[in-house]
Design a protein around this motif. Structure first.
Motif, mmCIF file in Angstrom:
data_model
loop_
_atom_site.group_PDB
_atom_site.id
_atom_site.type_symbol
_atom_site.label_atom_id
_atom_site.label_comp_id
_atom_site.label_asym_id
_atom_site.label_seq_id
_atom_site.Cartn_x
_atom_site.Cartn_y
_atom_site.Cartn_z
ATOM 1 N N CYS A 15 5.611 5.160 -1.807
ATOM 2 C CA CYS A 15 5.390 3.786 -2.269
ATOM 3 C C CYS A 15 5.349 3.736 -3.792
ATOM 4 O O CYS A 15 5.871 2.807 -4.412
ATOM 5 C CB CYS A 15 4.091 3.225 -1.695
ATOM 6 N N LYS A 16 4.749 4.737 -4.406
ATOM 7 C CA LYS A 16 4.698 4.808 -5.862
ATOM 8 C C LYS A 16 6.105 4.994 -6.423
ATOM 9 O O LYS A 16 6.531 4.296 -7.339
ATOM 10 C CB LYS A 16 3.774 5.952 -6.306
ATOM 11 N N GLY A 19 8.100 1.778 -5.742
ATOM 12 C CA GLY A 19 7.504 0.537 -6.215
ATOM 13 C C GLY A 19 7.112 -0.434 -5.120
ATOM 14 O O GLY A 19 7.129 -1.646 -5.333
ATOM 15 N N ASN A 20 6.723 0.086 -3.962
ATOM 16 C CA ASN A 20 6.329 -0.781 -2.855
ATOM 17 C C ASN A 20 4.811 -0.977 -2.877
ATOM 18 O O ASN A 20 4.058 -0.266 -2.212
ATOM 19 C CB ASN A 20 6.784 -0.192 -1.523
ATOM 20 N N LEU A 21 4.377 -1.949 -3.655
ATOM 21 C CA LEU A 21 2.957 -2.212 -3.861
ATOM 22 C C LEU A 21 2.257 -2.635 -2.576
ATOM 23 O O LEU A 21 1.190 -2.114 -2.239
ATOM 24 C CB LEU A 21 2.770 -3.268 -4.941
ATOM 25 N N GLU A 22 2.866 -3.543 -1.836
ATOM 26 C CA GLU A 22 2.222 -4.072 -0.620
ATOM 27 C C GLU A 22 1.944 -2.960 0.396
ATOM 28 O O GLU A 22 0.831 -2.839 0.917
ATOM 29 C CB GLU A 22 3.097 -5.146 0.012
ATOM 30 N N VAL A 48 0.497 3.162 -8.583
ATOM 31 C CA VAL A 48 1.332 2.100 -8.007
ATOM 32 C C VAL A 48 1.045 0.793 -8.739
ATOM 33 O O VAL A 48 1.963 0.066 -9.127
ATOM 34 C CB VAL A 48 1.081 1.947 -6.486
ATOM 35 N N TYR A 49 -0.228 0.494 -8.944
ATOM 36 C CA TYR A 49 -0.598 -0.718 -9.682
ATOM 37 C C TYR A 49 -0.082 -0.662 -11.123
ATOM 38 O O TYR A 49 0.487 -1.640 -11.619
ATOM 39 C CB TYR A 49 -2.116 -0.908 -9.694
ATOM 40 N N SER A 51 2.447 0.972 -12.349
ATOM 41 C CA SER A 51 3.903 0.836 -12.357
ATOM 42 C C SER A 51 4.334 -0.615 -12.171
ATOM 43 O O SER A 51 5.417 -1.005 -12.604
ATOM 44 C CB SER A 51 4.527 1.684 -11.245
ATOM 45 N N SER A 52 3.480 -1.394 -11.525
ATOM 46 C CA SER A 52 3.775 -2.813 -11.295
ATOM 47 C C SER A 52 3.217 -3.697 -12.403
ATOM 48 O O SER A 52 3.279 -4.924 -12.305
ATOM 49 C CB SER A 52 3.188 -3.262 -9.949
ATOM 50 N N ARG A 54 0.096 -4.049 -13.138
ATOM 51 C CA ARG A 54 -1.181 -4.630 -12.725
ATOM 52 C C ARG A 54 -2.315 -3.715 -13.199
ATOM 53 O O ARG A 54 -2.943 -2.998 -12.437
ATOM 54 C CB ARG A 54 -1.194 -4.842 -11.215
#
Length: 82
Positions: A15-16, A19-22, A48-49, A51-52, A54
């Motif tokens: 996911c990281k 880029g699949n945050l959800e 992950v956050y 990279s987004s 956030r």
């Protein structure tokens, strides 16, 4: 076969990378709720956050890691060592 914490950790890592945050949030929640979260779970979710973009959530995850008493394992490598 139900996934174990190793499989879920690999999925969180993917996911990281992708880029699949959800999905990353859902996987981390499962690991935390099952008591299988380790420092890698928190660090990956934080990444992950980050990279987004956030940053607030990334800092919040690191704070939760500290509050839970989960120590971050120091990084290391064995390049150049027999």
């Amino acid at each position: 076969m139900a996934p174990d914490h190793i499989m879920l950790g690999a999925l969180l890592s993917a996911c990281k990378i992708h880029g699949n945050l959800e999905l990353g949030e859902r996987v981390a929640e499962i690991l935390v709720n099952c008591g299988d979260a380790d420092s890698g779970t928190y660090v990956l979710l934080s990444n992950v956050y980050s990279s987004s973009g956030r940053w607030k959530e990334a800092a919040q995850v690191r704070a939760e890691m500290k509050e839970s008493g989960t120590p971050k394992e120091p990084g290391w490598n064995n390049i150049g060592h027999p």
